[in-house]
Design an enzyme around this catalytic site. Structure first.
Site, PDB file in Angstrom:
ATOM      1  N   MET A  30      13.098   4.874  15.301  1.00  0.00           N
ATOM      2  CA  MET A  30      12.163   6.004  15.231  1.00  0.00           C
ATOM      3  C   MET A  30      12.822   7.235  15.859  1.00  0.00           C
ATOM      4  O   MET A  30      12.135   8.169  16.304  1.00  0.00           O
ATOM      5  CB  MET A  30      10.857   5.649  15.948  1.00  0.00           C
ATOM      6  CG  MET A  30      10.155   4.456  15.277  1.00  0.00           C
ATOM      7  SD  MET A  30       8.384   4.392  15.573  1.00  0.00           S
ATOM      8  CE  MET A  30       8.329   4.228  17.331  1.00  0.00           C
ATOM      9  N   GLY A  32      15.074   9.476  18.667  1.00  0.00           N
ATOM     10  CA  GLY A  32      15.138   9.496  20.136  1.00  0.00           C
ATOM     11  C   GLY A  32      16.226   8.534  20.586  1.00  0.00           C
ATOM     12  O   GLY A  32      16.039   7.747  21.518  1.00  0.00           O
ATOM     13  N   GLY A  36      21.067   2.076  23.735  1.00  0.00           N
ATOM     14  CA  GLY A  36      20.544   0.806  23.190  1.00  0.00           C
ATOM     15  C   GLY A  36      20.619   0.815  21.672  1.00  0.00           C
ATOM     16  O   GLY A  36      21.071  -0.157  21.059  1.00  0.00           O
ATOM     17  N   HIS A  37      20.195   1.928  21.048  1.00  0.00           N
ATOM     18  CA  HIS A  37      20.275   2.016  19.585  1.00  0.00           C
ATOM     19  C   HIS A  37      21.731   1.957  19.135  1.00  0.00           C
ATOM     20  O   HIS A  37      22.056   1.312  18.137  1.00  0.00           O
ATOM     21  CB  HIS A  37      19.696   3.350  19.097  1.00  0.00           C
ATOM     22  CG  HIS A  37      18.219   3.504  19.325  1.00  0.00           C
ATOM     23  ND1 HIS A  37      17.696   4.390  20.226  1.00  0.00           N
ATOM     24  CD2 HIS A  37      17.158   2.882  18.752  1.00  0.00           C
ATOM     25  CE1 HIS A  37      16.380   4.332  20.193  1.00  0.00           C
ATOM     26  NE2 HIS A  37      16.018   3.415  19.326  1.00  0.00           N
ATOM     27  N   GLN A  61       1.927   2.481  13.076  1.00  0.00           N
ATOM     28  CA  GLN A  61       2.065   1.522  14.183  1.00  0.00           C
ATOM     29  C   GLN A  61       1.582   2.104  15.516  1.00  0.00           C
ATOM     30  O   GLN A  61       1.720   1.454  16.552  1.00  0.00           O
ATOM     31  CB  GLN A  61       3.496   1.001  14.283  1.00  0.00           C
ATOM     32  CG  GLN A  61       4.537   2.026  14.728  1.00  0.00           C
ATOM     33  CD  GLN A  61       5.945   1.481  14.617  1.00  0.00           C
ATOM     34  OE1 GLN A  61       6.513   1.368  13.546  1.00  0.00           O
ATOM     35  NE2 GLN A  61       6.539   1.127  15.760  1.00  0.00           N
ATOM     36  N   ASP A 150      12.183  -5.268  22.267  1.00  0.00           N
ATOM     37  CA  ASP A 150      10.877  -5.449  21.611  1.00  0.00           C
ATOM     38  C   ASP A 150      10.841  -6.885  21.090  1.00  0.00           C
ATOM     39  O   ASP A 150      10.914  -7.119  19.872  1.00  0.00           O
ATOM     40  CB  ASP A 150      10.723  -4.442  20.475  1.00  0.00           C
ATOM     41  CG  ASP A 150      10.713  -3.020  21.011  1.00  0.00           C
ATOM     42  OD1 ASP A 150       9.743  -2.637  21.661  1.00  0.00           O
ATOM     43  OD2 ASP A 150      11.717  -2.313  20.807  1.00  0.00           O
ATOM     44  N   MET A 184      16.807   0.423  28.585  1.00  0.00           N
ATOM     45  CA  MET A 184      16.801   1.726  27.904  1.00  0.00           C
ATOM     46  C   MET A 184      15.684   1.767  26.883  1.00  0.00           C
ATOM     47  O   MET A 184      15.447   0.791  26.166  1.00  0.00           O
ATOM     48  CB  MET A 184      18.136   1.955  27.225  1.00  0.00           C
ATOM     49  CG  MET A 184      19.215   2.178  28.223  1.00  0.00           C
ATOM     50  SD  MET A 184      20.482   3.238  27.553  1.00  0.00           S
ATOM     51  CE  MET A 184      21.555   3.329  28.965  1.00  0.00           C
ATOM     52  N   THR A 186      13.353   4.916  24.439  1.00  0.00           N
ATOM     53  CA  THR A 186      13.116   6.334  24.136  1.00  0.00           C
ATOM     54  C   THR A 186      12.043   6.877  25.066  1.00  0.00           C
ATOM     55  O   THR A 186      12.091   8.024  25.508  1.00  0.00           O
ATOM     56  CB  THR A 186      12.678   6.473  22.657  1.00  0.00           C
ATOM     57  OG1 THR A 186      13.703   5.895  21.852  1.00  0.00           O
ATOM     58  CG2 THR A 186      12.458   7.921  22.277  1.00  0.00           C
ATOM     59  N   ARG A 187      11.076   6.022  25.402  1.00  0.00           N
ATOM     60  CA  ARG A 187       9.959   6.487  26.247  1.00  0.00           C
ATOM     61  C   ARG A 187      10.379   6.721  27.700  1.00  0.00           C
ATOM     62  O   ARG A 187       9.604   7.303  28.464  1.00  0.00           O
ATOM     63  CB  ARG A 187       8.792   5.496  26.174  1.00  0.00           C
ATOM     64  CG  ARG A 187       8.092   5.520  24.820  1.00  0.00           C
ATOM     65  CD  ARG A 187       6.817   4.710  24.815  1.00  0.00           C
ATOM     66  NE  ARG A 187       6.044   4.936  23.613  1.00  0.00           N
ATOM     67  CZ  ARG A 187       6.049   4.140  22.533  1.00  0.00           C
ATOM     68  NH1 ARG A 187       6.801   3.057  22.509  1.00  0.00           N
ATOM     69  NH2 ARG A 187       5.303   4.423  21.484  1.00  0.00           N
TER      70      ARG A 187
HETATM   71  O1  PAF Z   1      11.387  -0.603  17.133  1.00  0.00           O
HETATM   72  C1  PAF Z   1      11.162   0.480  16.542  1.00  0.00           C
HETATM   73  O2  PAF Z   1      11.747   1.517  16.835  1.00  0.00           O
HETATM   74  C2  PAF Z   1      10.117   0.505  15.432  1.00  0.00           C
HETATM   75  O3  PAF Z   1       9.062  -0.363  15.710  1.00  0.00           O
HETATM   76  C3  PAF Z   1      10.705   0.217  14.040  1.00  0.00           C
HETATM   77  C4  PAF Z   1      11.282  -1.177  13.945  1.00  0.00           C
HETATM   78  C5  PAF Z   1      11.789   1.247  13.725  1.00  0.00           C
HETATM   79  C6  PAF Z   1       9.611   0.341  12.974  1.00  0.00           C
HETATM   80  O4  PAF Z   1       9.048   1.614  12.951  1.00  0.00           O
END
Ligand code: PAF
Length: 279
Positions: A30, A32, A36-37, A61, A150, A184, A186-187
């Site tokens: 999403m 940000g 980690g990403h 979501q 997550d 880590m 985004t929030r």
């Molecule tokens: O983990 C996230 O950033 C979101 O839940 C995802 C998997 C991109 C779905 O919007």
């Protein structure tokens, strides 16, 4: 790096790669973006010929009192970071591209979505499976990578892929932590310096709880003690110790244990977990 802001551009890129016999790894985000990403991106690169990252803040979501409107939007910085990682394509669809005329699938998340985050975020995982399924339809990856932070989401996606027999391997990316141990997220941008110092206590408590479980201390007592420490600084949403495969209570058949928690530090919701082999 190709930036595709509509479905047709993305479909064209993917179909060219498919004709060339290339495999595709996908990292949904999403935006940000943080380290980690980027570690998920590196994992993606190691597992396929081409890497696609999506950036889409998915409205379905978020609950109505959640941070959808304020969710950090850092597109330019995100693209710079992805370019530096030599990502092949970034998909940045609009809401209209993902949900044309408000159309969305009626997919519901499976049983693993029950409890934990769903208690305070009803419908959250339905929104996640709807958007991830839609992104899978457009990108048709061979592999998709989701962060272990997550953890419930990771299991919910695996359950969806298995139930729908989608030909996609779901890989889990390790949690990347700040030097302090804070996972880590985004929030974390919502946290002040002082709050960040407090936040690191969360991981310390989880590690301590893991050690107590491995010493086979009474589980309920250990959880009770951890909650007492956490509640000095956090509002606890849940702190649960469960079978890491089923998200149910631990049994003699449990091979992996999950310590999972969600807490509020002032108005910022933090989640974290430790997954480990039963001793
Ligand atoms: O983990 C996230 O950033 C979101 O839940 C995802 C998997 C991109 C779905 O919007």
């Amino acid at each position: 790096m190709q930036v595709c802001s509509n479905n047709q551009q993305m479909l064209d890129v993917v179909s060219t790669w498919k004709v060339q016999g290339k495999t595709i790894a996908f990292v949904p985000t999403m935006g940000g973006l943080h380290a980690g990403h980027l570690s998920l991106v590196h994992q993606a690169k190691a597992n396929a010929d081409k890497v696609v990252v999506s950036i889409f803040v998915n409205p379905t979501q978020f609950g109505k009192d959640e941070d959808f409107d304020n969710y950090p939007k850092t597109l330019e910085q995100d693209l710079t970071q992805l370019e530096a990682c030599q990502v092949d394509a970034v998909f940045t669809p609009s809401k209209e591209q993902i949900y044309p005329n408000g159309f969305k699938s009626h997919l519901k998340a499976g049983s693993l979505s029950q409890g934990l985050c769903s208690k305070s975020r009803p419908g959250h995982f339905d929104g996640v499976v709807q958007v991830v399924h839609r992104l899978f339809e457009i990108i048709t990856p061979d592999v998709a990578i989701f962060g272990q932070k997550d953890y419930q989401q990771l299991l919910v996606i695996r359950q969806m892929v298995e139930a729908l027999s989608l030909p996609i391997s779901i890989l889990s990316g390790d949690i990347v932590r700040e030097q302090s141990g804070l996972a880590m997220s985004t929030r974390n941008q919502y946290l002040s310096g002082d709050q960040k110092e407090l936040a690191l206590k969360l991981y310390q408590v989880l590690i301590q709880l893991q050690q107590e479980i491995l010493k086979t201390q009474d589980l309920n007592v250990a959880i009770h003690n951890s909650k007492a420490i956490l509640s000095q600084d956090f509002k606890i949403e849940y702190l649960s110790v469960l079978d890491a495969n089923t998200l149910k209570s631990i049994t003699d058949n449990t091979s992996k244990i999950a310590i999972l928690c969600a807490v509020f530090l002032r108005s910022t919701r933090l989640i974290d977990n430790i997954i480990f082999k039963k001793g």
